[in-house]
Design a protein around this motif. Structure first.
Motif, PDB file in Angstrom:
ATOM      1  N   VAL A  55      57.317 -20.784 -11.842  1.00 36.38           N
ATOM      2  CA  VAL A  55      58.183 -21.414 -10.845  1.00 36.38           C
ATOM      3  C   VAL A  55      57.514 -22.655 -10.256  1.00 36.38           C
ATOM      4  N   LYS A  56      58.327 -23.447  -9.568  1.00 32.28           N
ATOM      5  CA  LYS A  56      57.847 -24.520  -8.713  1.00 32.28           C
ATOM      6  C   LYS A  56      58.017 -24.068  -7.262  1.00 32.28           C
ATOM      7  N   PRO A  57      57.136 -24.506  -6.355  1.00 31.00           N
ATOM      8  CA  PRO A  57      57.265 -24.091  -4.957  1.00 31.00           C
ATOM      9  C   PRO A  57      58.669 -24.350  -4.421  1.00 31.00           C
ATOM     10  N   GLY A  58      59.223 -23.344  -3.780  1.00 35.87           N
ATOM     11  CA  GLY A  58      60.559 -23.462  -3.228  1.00 35.87           C
ATOM     12  C   GLY A  58      61.660 -22.951  -4.125  1.00 35.87           C
ATOM     13  N   ASP A  59      61.344 -22.687  -5.403  1.00 32.78           N
ATOM     14  CA  ASP A  59      62.366 -22.177  -6.319  1.00 32.78           C
ATOM     15  C   ASP A  59      62.883 -20.818  -5.843  1.00 32.78           C
ATOM     16  N   PRO A  60      64.194 -20.559  -6.008  1.00 31.12           N
ATOM     17  CA  PRO A  60      64.722 -19.233  -5.699  1.00 31.12           C
ATOM     18  C   PRO A  60      64.315 -18.236  -6.775  1.00 31.12           C
ATOM     19  N   ILE A  61      64.511 -16.957  -6.491  1.00 27.78           N
ATOM     20  CA  ILE A  61      64.195 -15.909  -7.465  1.00 27.78           C
ATOM     21  C   ILE A  61      65.233 -15.932  -8.571  1.00 27.78           C
ATOM     22  N   ASN A  62      64.762 -16.091  -9.791  1.00 26.14           N
ATOM     23  CA  ASN A  62      65.635 -16.147 -10.955  1.00 26.14           C
ATOM     24  C   ASN A  62      65.014 -15.361 -12.092  1.00 26.14           C
ATOM     25  N   GLY A  63      65.814 -14.590 -12.810  1.00 34.71           N
ATOM     26  CA  GLY A  63      65.305 -13.892 -13.980  1.00 34.71           C
ATOM     27  C   GLY A  63      64.612 -12.587 -13.701  1.00 34.71           C
ATOM     28  N   ALA A  64      64.788 -12.027 -12.486  1.00 34.43           N
ATOM     29  CA  ALA A  64      64.164 -10.747 -12.158  1.00 34.43           C
ATOM     30  C   ALA A  64      64.852  -9.610 -12.904  1.00 34.43           C
ATOM     31  N   ARG A  65      64.167  -8.492 -13.062  1.00 35.76           N
ATOM     32  CA  ARG A  65      64.722  -7.333 -13.755  1.00 35.76           C
ATOM     33  C   ARG A  65      65.788  -6.634 -12.919  1.00 35.76           C
ATOM     34  N   GLY A  66      65.776  -6.837 -11.623  1.00 37.80           N
ATOM     35  CA  GLY A  66      66.755  -6.246 -10.719  1.00 37.80           C
ATOM     36  C   GLY A  66      66.818  -7.052  -9.441  1.00 37.80           C
ATOM     37  N   GLU A  67      67.726  -6.648  -8.556  1.00 35.47           N
ATOM     38  CA  GLU A  67      67.846  -7.359  -7.278  1.00 35.47           C
ATOM     39  C   GLU A  67      66.499  -7.363  -6.565  1.00 35.47           C
ATOM     40  N   SER A  68      66.108  -8.528  -6.047  1.00 33.76           N
ATOM     41  CA  SER A  68      64.782  -8.675  -5.458  1.00 33.76           C
ATOM     42  C   SER A  68      64.871  -9.288  -4.068  1.00 33.76           C
ATOM     43  N   VAL A  69      63.907  -8.930  -3.225  1.00 33.80           N
ATOM     44  CA  VAL A  69      63.934  -9.358  -1.823  1.00 33.80           C
ATOM     45  C   VAL A  69      62.723 -10.212  -1.465  1.00 33.80           C
ATOM     46  N   GLY A  70      61.945 -10.609  -2.448  1.00 36.70           N
ATOM     47  CA  GLY A  70      60.781 -11.441  -2.173  1.00 36.70           C
ATOM     48  C   GLY A  70      59.935 -11.611  -3.417  1.00 36.70           C
ATOM     49  N   TRP A  71      58.722 -12.119  -3.202  1.00 37.51           N
ATOM     50  CA  TRP A  71      57.748 -12.312  -4.276  1.00 37.51           C
ATOM     51  C   TRP A  71      56.552 -11.405  -4.017  1.00 37.51           C
TER      52      TRP A  71
ATOM     53  N   TYR B 196      62.519   0.436 -22.281  1.00 31.87           N
ATOM     54  CA  TYR B 196      63.456   0.187 -21.186  1.00 31.87           C
ATOM     55  C   TYR B 196      63.926  -1.255 -21.006  1.00 31.87           C
ATOM     56  N   GLU B 197      63.173  -2.241 -21.473  1.00 31.00           N
ATOM     57  CA  GLU B 197      63.452  -3.635 -21.113  1.00 31.00           C
ATOM     58  C   GLU B 197      63.718  -4.474 -22.360  1.00 31.00           C
ATOM     59  N   PRO B 198      64.979  -4.899 -22.572  1.00 31.65           N
ATOM     60  CA  PRO B 198      65.311  -5.641 -23.791  1.00 31.65           C
ATOM     61  C   PRO B 198      64.581  -6.976 -23.931  1.00 31.65           C
ATOM     62  N   ARG B 199      64.153  -7.569 -22.812  1.00 32.81           N
ATOM     63  CA  ARG B 199      63.456  -8.869 -22.882  1.00 32.81           C
ATOM     64  C   ARG B 199      61.956  -8.723 -23.103  1.00 32.81           C
ATOM     65  N   PHE B 200      61.478  -7.497 -23.048  1.00 31.96           N
ATOM     66  CA  PHE B 200      60.036  -7.297 -23.098  1.00 31.96           C
ATOM     67  C   PHE B 200      59.399  -7.776 -24.404  1.00 31.96           C
ATOM     68  N   PRO B 201      59.972  -7.473 -25.575  1.00 31.00           N
ATOM     69  CA  PRO B 201      59.315  -7.913 -26.811  1.00 31.00           C
ATOM     70  C   PRO B 201      59.076  -9.425 -26.874  1.00 31.00           C
ATOM     71  N   GLU B 202      60.039 -10.203 -26.429  1.00 31.64           N
ATOM     72  CA  GLU B 202      59.888 -11.653 -26.481  1.00 31.64           C
ATOM     73  C   GLU B 202      58.885 -12.158 -25.449  1.00 31.64           C
ATOM     74  N   LYS B 203      58.823 -11.514 -24.298  1.00 33.61           N
ATOM     75  CA  LYS B 203      57.999 -11.998 -23.197  1.00 33.61           C
ATOM     76  C   LYS B 203      56.604 -11.371 -23.138  1.00 33.61           C
ATOM     77  N   ALA B 204      56.383 -10.281 -23.863  1.00 30.93           N
ATOM     78  CA  ALA B 204      55.155  -9.504 -23.688  1.00 30.93           C
ATOM     79  C   ALA B 204      53.888 -10.316 -23.920  1.00 30.93           C
ATOM     80  N   ALA B 205      53.847 -11.111 -24.980  1.00 33.34           N
ATOM     81  CA  ALA B 205      52.629 -11.866 -25.293  1.00 33.34           C
ATOM     82  C   ALA B 205      52.305 -12.863 -24.178  1.00 33.34           C
ATOM     83  N   GLU B 206      53.325 -13.560 -23.714  1.00 35.64           N
ATOM     84  CA  GLU B 206      53.112 -14.507 -22.606  1.00 35.64           C
ATOM     85  C   GLU B 206      52.604 -13.778 -21.368  1.00 35.64           C
ATOM     86  N   GLN B 207      53.254 -12.644 -21.018  1.00 39.65           N
ATOM     87  CA  GLN B 207      52.833 -11.877 -19.848  1.00 39.65           C
ATOM     88  C   GLN B 207      51.387 -11.408 -19.980  1.00 39.65           C
TER      89      GLN B 207
END
Length: 643
Positions: free
Chosen positions: A190-206, A466-477
């Motif tokens: 993210v860049k400072p000030g960006d809203p929460i986007n792409g979370a696995r579920g509803e989120s209330v902070g960082w 459980y997470e369909p996006r995990f295979p694509e993102k796992a290496a980066e994470q």
């Protein structure tokens, strides 16, 4: 006449200006603190109306811009109208200790410290402790006086003002639910000030820790907490980061779905005085690798409360759930005990359902008879009552259990922080290791309670279920988490499993194996089936047998969050270099192997085989000063130095 008047005016004005300037300089020095090496500095300041702020610099370049400080209680306000009441002398403190689970076993750091006491409009006092060291700065609020009346903190104004040109890697703090918050989401660029986007579920902070590349990419910082105990909730960062100011936010009152907690309108922090609040930690590095290796969180945590620690031994464990999630039979548990025994693993983990299997098949006695120490699963709600908790730990120890994996905390509320400290303490009395799952992130606790050897709070290998996006993102994470989550404390990623699950793995087999040596965890859980372990080449079987679960020395050779990570790891007479690629492209690297393999003439390299997803290639070479290697997409390698 005019000239004479001008000269007289200047003669009066110059001393006044000099007095004002020297007063400002004196106040700036009074409210600031530099590290012993003079590189890192934290500077507090007051506005005319008594509002308190701070900024942080390294080599006189701003790292954290002017950021708010202050507290608002139900009956006291320390957000404005403040004045300086007292400034302590600067002290030098040395933190010298050893960690049971670490990148570097021996820690020896020197800090400068200072305490500044402020007075509000009602003459009430608030102290802020400052710390500055070679790895960063920190501060905390403190109320040292005695007071029987409970204070309720309505708001902490603390913020971290990050410049707009910075880059961030932040994890969403998920809203309370059956399994949340559990610090099991992706770290998002993210860049400072960006809203929460792409979370696995509803989120209330960082979440914290929060990683930023600042000062026109010249420096790295990690924002975290240390020393949280039962007098304060775990904190995160508010979702609203307008203008790049990330503000402290408390745990929410609804974080109690799995726990026996009473309802509260708002779960505000509360305590009698004296009250020392957690450290707000800002780790600073010139390279991302400086952050990865930082121990500032444990430096600021209380020293070990366990006098004799020889019974606390990190190790490896076989774990059946991942490969056989529906099989809780005694036969299956015994099969994985046999895996541990055959590979020389110290432990075996009996997950949910183990008690019935033990009644039917005496799986604990079976493990002990084979020289394997059992770890057992438990449900968090059963560990809140002090008498029941102590009784349970005593029963487990008498059965021969060596450690507990306690699951489904899913809360940062103050009651949970207090219960965790009691869990560590009561488990230590029975010589039991502790592994937390479905839990908050550690906050330096593995120094205070060395029997706390690992925790989940990470989006790990189970996500292939459980997470369909995990295979694509796992290496980066996997190239971000060592700079974020793992800096906070040991991480139970359950790293090695090759069998395909619901969402098919894209990382190479070597990448997956390397994860067991990239993440730092006091228990490394090997999660695949007996058939997979038995099919490994002998060189890999031997690697699993000798692989340490903690390290004496670690160096970060290449550290680029989201892209690549290469570590040099040493334990006793064992020496390795481990690397992973976080991208979909080949990456060419060059390493001076003679520098990291002193005393070794040869090395064995484990890399991708014919089928990169399942196979390994093993080669041996002479150690060279300019070793060149092409990291496969989402790939990895392990170098074993051999005599």
């Amino acid at each position: 006449m005019k000239k004479t008047f001008l000269n007289r005016s200047l003669s009066v004005l110059i001393p006044v200006v000099f007095f004002v300037l020297t007063s400002c300089v004196a106040q700036n020095e009074e409210l600031s603190l530099k590290s012993k090496d003079n590189l890192n500095e934290i500077n507090l300041s007051l506005t005319k109306d008594g509002k308190l702020s701070y900024k942080v610099s390294r080599k006189d370049k701003t790292i954290i811009e002017d950021s708010p400080l202050g507290l608002v209680f139900e009956n006291q306000d320390f957000s404005s109208g403040l004045s300086v009441a007292k400034v302590s002398a600067i002290e030098e403190k040395r933190e010298q200790y050893e960690l049971k689970v670490a990148n570097n076993k021996v820690i020896d750091h020197v800090f400068k410290s200072k305490s500044i006491t402020f007075k509000n409009s009602k003459d009430a006092l608030m102290t802020i402790d400052l710390i500055a060291g070679q790895e960063g700065v920190a501060f905390r609020y403190k109320f040292p006086e005695q007071e029987n009346q409970t204070r309720i903190l309505k708001n902490e104004l603390t913020g971290f003002h990050i410049a707009q040109n910075a880059k961030g890697w932040l994890q969403p703090y998920n809203k309370a639910g059956d399994y949340t918050p559990g610090y099991e989401d992706f770290y998002i660029n993210v860049k400072p000030g960006d809203p929460i986007n792409g979370a696995r579920g509803e989120s209330v902070g960082w979440c914290m820790p929060a990683l930023f590349n600042v000062n026109n990419t010249q420096n790295w910082i990690l924002i975290a907490e240390s020393g949280t105990d039962g007098s304060f909730p775990g904190c995160h960062l508010d979702s609203d980061s307008k203008d790049g100011i990330y503000r402290i936010a408390f745990a929410k009152n609804d974080e109690k779905f799995t726990l026996p907690l009473a309802y509260k309108g708002i779960a505000y922090p509360e305590s009698n005085l004296p009250w020392t609040m957690p450290w707000r930690v800002i780790m600073i590095g010139d390279k991302a690798g400086d952050i990865l290796l930082s121990t500032m969180i444990t430096d600021l945590a209380p020293a070990s409360k366990i006098e004799e620690t020889s019974w606390i031994v990190p190790g490896k464990a076989a774990w059946s759930w991942w490969s056989h999630p529906e099989d809780f039979t005694p036969e299956m548990y015994k099969k994985f005990t046999d895996v541990s025994a055959s590979f020389g693993f110290r432990y075996t983990l009996f997950d949910a359902g183990w008690e019935k299997a033990n009644r039917e098949g005496k799986i604990i006695d079976d493990a002990l008879s084979k020289g394997v120490q059992p770890l057992v699963w438990g449900y968090s709600a059963e560990y809140f009552d002090a008498d029941k908790r102590k009784k349970r730990f005593k029963e487990l120890a008498e059965m021969g259990v060596k450690g507990v994996k306690i699951d489904f905390w899913c809360s940062d509320r103050q009651e949970v922080m207090g219960t965790l400290q009691s869990v560590f303490e009561d488990a230590a009395k029975e010589h039991l290791l502790v592994n937390l799952h479905g839990t908050t992130v550690p906050r330096g606790w593995h120094r205070t309670w060395p029997n706390f050897v690992t925790a989940e709070a990470i989006l790990g290998t189970e996500s292939y279920f459980y997470e369909p996006r995990f295979p694509e993102k796992a290496a980066e994470q996997n190239t971000v988490l060592p700079f974020t989550r793992n800096v906070a404390g040991p991480a139970d990623y359950t790293p090695f499993a090759l069998t395909f699950r619901k969402y098919t793995r894209l990382n190479t087999a070597t990448h997956e194996l390397a994860m067991a040596m990239i993440y730092t965890s006091g228990i490394i859980h090997f999660a695949d089936s007996e058939e997979v372990f038995n099919s490994l080449p002998n060189e890999l079987k031997n690697l699993l047998k000798e692989m340490p679960a903690t390290w004496d020395k670690t160096e970060c050779i290449i550290g680029e969050p989201g892209k690549a990570l290469v570590l040099s790891r040493q334990k006793d007479n064992l020496s390795y270099i481990v690397g992973i690629n976080g991208t979909n492209a080949n990456q060419t690297i060059t390493i001076d192997l003679k520098k990291y393999g002193k005393g070794f003439s040869k090395f064995r390299i484990i890399s991708e085989g014919k089928d990169p997803l399942m196979d390994f290639k093993i080669e041996s070479h002479a150690v060279s000063s300019k070793w060149k290697y092409s990291l496969a997409p989402k790939g990895g390698f392990i170098i074993q130095f051999i005599k």
